[in-house]
Design an enzyme around this catalytic site. Structure first.
Site, PDB file in Angstrom:
ATOM      1  CG  HIS A  72       0.800  -5.844   5.202  1.00  0.00           C
ATOM      2  ND1 HIS A  72       2.267  -5.589   4.997  1.00  0.00           N
ATOM      3  CD2 HIS A  72       0.488  -7.342   4.653  1.00  0.00           C
ATOM      4  CE1 HIS A  72       2.220  -6.789   4.277  1.00  0.00           C
ATOM      5  NE2 HIS A  72       2.108  -7.656   4.609  1.00  0.00           N
ATOM      6  CE1 TYR A 135       7.140   1.443   4.559  1.00  0.00           C
ATOM      7  CE2 TYR A 135       8.029   0.615   2.759  1.00  0.00           C
ATOM      8  CZ  TYR A 135       8.028   0.139   4.520  1.00  0.00           C
ATOM      9  OH  TYR A 135       8.339  -0.534   4.834  1.00  0.00           O
TER      10      TYR A 135
END
Length: 480
Positions: A72, A135
């Site tokens: 992605h 993240y």
């Protein structure tokens, strides 16, 4: 990490994908476990990572070895690390440009992190049960933002990623299985420059100088209307050039004009400054010689204190103070702008052609700035990226009065310059509603010149500007 084991030093490693950096993190362990500074802004910016301004911290827990996610590419920057377990990470550049399709792989454990720039596809495969993947991102997730994602298939033959665990033996989502091959991917476009005030003289010059920018006139973005600013998808941009302003200096001295001048040049600008700060954009703001009172005997430097005489100058000085609060900004202070459309030079050209002998102010001194030259200077600043702050940009060469410039226009067009009569400011504006004007508008060009940009001589730019009229036969009625 085991007790007594020497931790890695904090270090940065470049990769084959521009902007994708691997970070070695010190992990300190003892008999209780371990500790690390996963993201430490001051140290990591000093190391060379961008100050990317994370706003969201996410954790993806993966129960089983072999879980595989991606690839992605998202419309924001991402800082990836591991809190527990290990992963095999894979990144594919899906941005427009020569590096499109470049692949980087690396194994990550708690002692390693990766900075992933906007538009680089991100994927990973867990190598241990119970892996926690962490993240940070610098934009909030939204359905609108997700629509801007770009994907490529985990099994793409061109990328040729050597997954440690064959994909047929891994856990993958149905959506990931359906992602396109690299040859079918539409690359993610880079962030762009947004120009406000596209209908003005400078805005039109910027359209020629920076054709890839996005240009917004007042009908789309009006600084008096916060709703038009809120409607902008700011994540599409990395730079804003504010060439929009209320510039009717005489009307600004009236009650109605004063309110509108402050609404555009200060209140609306304050909203723009807040938005550019929130989205970490570079703001280029155009200011004016009217921030000075004109009492100085020589050229004004960027560091000279402002002392505006009238409402317009006061709003421009206030605007400079607002923009100066931003971490990433350029204030381009200029004077006597001439561009496409009605302006002093085109008016003098018409009067010369029509046989009118004008009276022109001769006690205000400065230098013309041609919009094309000002646009070139702005493009230069954005390319060279010198230190932030104020840069003064006008034409170079000898200073002139307005009457001197009018005589030059007459002479260049083959008319007698003696037809121009010089008069004082008081005489010219006698009995009229007029704003006070600085008598000395001369701006020092030392700072912009020190960066390597050489402003054109105003006399040469004037001759070039008038060239179509000089070449036209007398009486054709063509205008500058």
């Amino acid at each position: 990490m085991n007790a007594g084991q020497t931790p890695r030093k904090l270090a940065l490693r470049e990769t084959a994908i521009p902007g994708l950096r691997i970070v070695d993190l010190p992990v300190h362990g003892d008999n209780r476990g371990w500790f690390k500074e996963n993201w430490q802004r001051e140290k990591m910016v000093a190391l060379g990572l961008p100050d990317f301004g994370p706003v969201q911290n996410n954790i993806s827990f993966n129960a089983m070895r072999g879980t595989t996610r991606g690839i992605h590419a998202e419309p924001w920057d991402k800082y990836v690390s591991v809190a527990a377990g290990r992963i095999f990470g894979a990144w594919v550049d899906l941005r427009e440009g020569d590096s499109f399709g470049t692949v980087v792989t690396a194994e990550l454990d708690p002692s390693t992190a990766v900075f992933v720039p906007r538009g680089v596809g991100n994927a990973y495969q867990t190598l241990e049960d119970g892996t926690a993947y962490v993240y940070l991102v610098n934009e909030h997730w939204s359905a609108e933002a997700q629509a801007a994602y770009t994907f490529v298939n985990l099994a793409d033959e061109t990328a040729g990623i050597a997954w440690p665990i064959p994909l047929e033996h891994t856990e993958r989502s149905v959506r990931d299985l359906g992602h396109p091959r690299l040859g079918e991917v539409t690359p993610m476009r880079p962030r762009r420059t947004l120009v406000l005030g596209a209908d003005g003289q400078l805005g039109r010059a910027l359209q020629s100088e920076m054709p890839d920018a996005d240009f917004a006139g007042r009908s789309r973005i009006d600084l008096r209307d916060p709703a038009t600013l809120d409607a902008v998808r700011w994540s599409d941009y990395d730079t804003v050039i504010n060439a929009a302003a209320y510039t009717a200096v005489d009307a600004a001295e009236t009650p109605e004009g004063r309110a509108e001048c402050w609404a555009v040049n200060v209140t609306g600008l304050a909203e723009l400054v807040a938005l550019t700060a929130r989205h970490r954009l570079t703001l280029v703001h155009v200011s004016s010689d009217y921030v000075f009172d004109g009492m100085k005997s020589g050229p004004y430097a960027e560091t000279d204190p402002v002392a505006p005489l009238g409402v317009y100058g006061q709003t421009k000085a206030a605007g400079e103070s607002l923009v100066g609060l931003l971490a990433d900004h350029y204030i381009v202070r200029t004077s006597w702008v001439v561009g496409d459309g009605d302006n002093f030079v085109s008016t003098m050209a018409k009067l010369a052609e029509c046989g009118v002998d004008p009276s022109v102010v001769d006690d205000q001194v400065g230098r013309l700035t041609f919009a094309a030259d000002l646009a070139a200077a702005i493009r230069y600043l954005l390319g060279a990226r010198p230190a932030r702050g104020i840069y003064q940009v006008t034409g170079s060469g000898a200073p002139s009065s307005w009457a001197d410039i009018a005589r030059s226009v007459f002479a260049l067009l083959g008319h007698d310059p003696a037809r121009v009569t010089g008069v004082s400011t008081e005489y010219y504006f006698g009995g009229k509603q007029a704003a006070p004007r600085p008598r000395n508008s001369l701006l020092s060009l030392d700072r912009i010149s020190a960066t390597g940009f050489a402003p054109r001589d105003a006399a040469d730019s004037l001759a070039d500007y008038l060239e179509p009229l000089i070449a036209a036969p007398a009486g054709t009625g063509q205008e500058g």
